[in-house]
Design an enzyme around this catalytic site. Structure first.
Site, PDB file in Angstrom:
ATOM      1  N   SER A 149       0.840  -1.192   0.000  1.00 56.48           N
ATOM      2  CA  SER A 149       0.000   0.000   0.000  1.00 56.48           C
ATOM      3  C   SER A 149       0.874   1.241   0.000  1.00 56.48           C
ATOM      4  O   SER A 149       2.041   1.203   0.438  1.00 56.48           O
ATOM      5  CB  SER A 149      -0.898  -0.009   1.251  1.00 56.48           C
ATOM      6  N   TYR A 162      -1.828  -0.109  10.298  1.00 54.91           N
ATOM      7  CA  TYR A 162      -1.887  -0.656   8.941  1.00 54.91           C
ATOM      8  C   TYR A 162      -0.587  -0.366   8.199  1.00 54.91           C
ATOM      9  O   TYR A 162      -0.003  -1.255   7.544  1.00 54.91           O
ATOM     10  CB  TYR A 162      -3.073  -0.063   8.190  1.00 54.91           C
TER      11      TYR A 162
END
Length: 252
Positions: A149, A162
């Site tokens: 990501s 995250y």
């Protein structure tokens, strides 16, 4: 006679996590259409059955469905044993399972939720490498694909757990990639960027998904990266760049 150009993955065995929806589902459909036998893994039995129906409707071989949670380490170990007994090898891993875990200041993040985010996004990758590396070594051209990501490279407020889990995953995968460089295993990391997934909707609830790429668009990239005749680039492959043709030379 099977046309090898239309079925470049014929005879290959591919394991896909997060296969019941989003990028995992799109990857499983693309791999099956390219001729691979798909071992589809996800938490939801119903979602896996719908995937299997769609694979069969498209003329593909029915998938092997394995419902389990990525936090269940013993299930991953058992799956490795089952794959060995049935096929004796594993040609492809596409690890698309993951979770956002909510957005919150680091100091306010729930301890149990932190542990779950790390278990799903990071520890499961270690467990998969541990369980499946011997099987991948039995393949003549094994490929393992993992999704990262933008948050891993550019962490920002409220994305701490995250971002940390994805940055850790990248470091782990790249270390492993160097370790197996002299084997048949090649490792790829993909950044799907902005895509109309459930996780994206969780992070940006006000965003219009119609303005984002559909996960199905990533299928051809997955097939290209895992095909036996291709050597995946060591750099992270950005889907947006690939779609624009900017990384074509690196994929040759």
């Amino acid at each position: 006679m099977t046309d090898s150009s239309s079925k470049p993955l014929a005879g290959r065995v591919a394991l896909v996590t997060g296969a019941s929806r989003g990028i995992g589902r799109a990857s499983a459909l693309a791999l099956a259409a390219a001729g691979a036998h798909v071992i589809a893994c996800a938490k939801t039995q119903g979602g896996l059955e719908e995937l299997d129906d769609d694979i069969r409707k498209a003329g593909g071989e029915g998938a092997t469905l394995v419902p389990f949670d990525l936090t269940d380490a013993s299930a991953l170990d058992r799956l490795g044993g089952a794959v060995y007994e049935r096929w004796g090898k594993l040609d492809i891993i596409v690890h698309a399972g993951g979770m956002l875990g909510g957005l919150s200041p680091v100091s306010h993040f729930d301890v149990r939720q932190w542990a779950k985010v790390m278990a799903v996004n990071l520890t499961s990758v270690y467990r998969m490498i541990r369980s499946f590396e011997p099987l991948l070594k039995q393949s003549d051209a094994a490929r393992a694909v993992f999704f990262t990501s933008n948050a891993a490279e550019r962490p920002r407020a409220f994305w701490g757990p995250y971002a940390a889990s994805k940055a850790g995953m990248e470091a782990l995968v790249r270390s492993w990639g160097d370790e197996v460089e002299n084997t048949s295993i090649r490792v790829a990391v993909i950044n799907p960027d902005k895509m109309a997934t459930r996780m994206r909707a969780e992070a940006y609830p006000g965003e219009d998904p119609e303005k984002l790429p559909d996960p199905s668009e990533i299928g051809p990239l997955i097939v290209e990266l895992v095909a036996p005749g291709r050597i995946p680039p060591k750099e992270t492959v950005n889907f947006k760049d690939w779609k624009a043709g900017l990384s074509a030379e690196a994929l040759v």
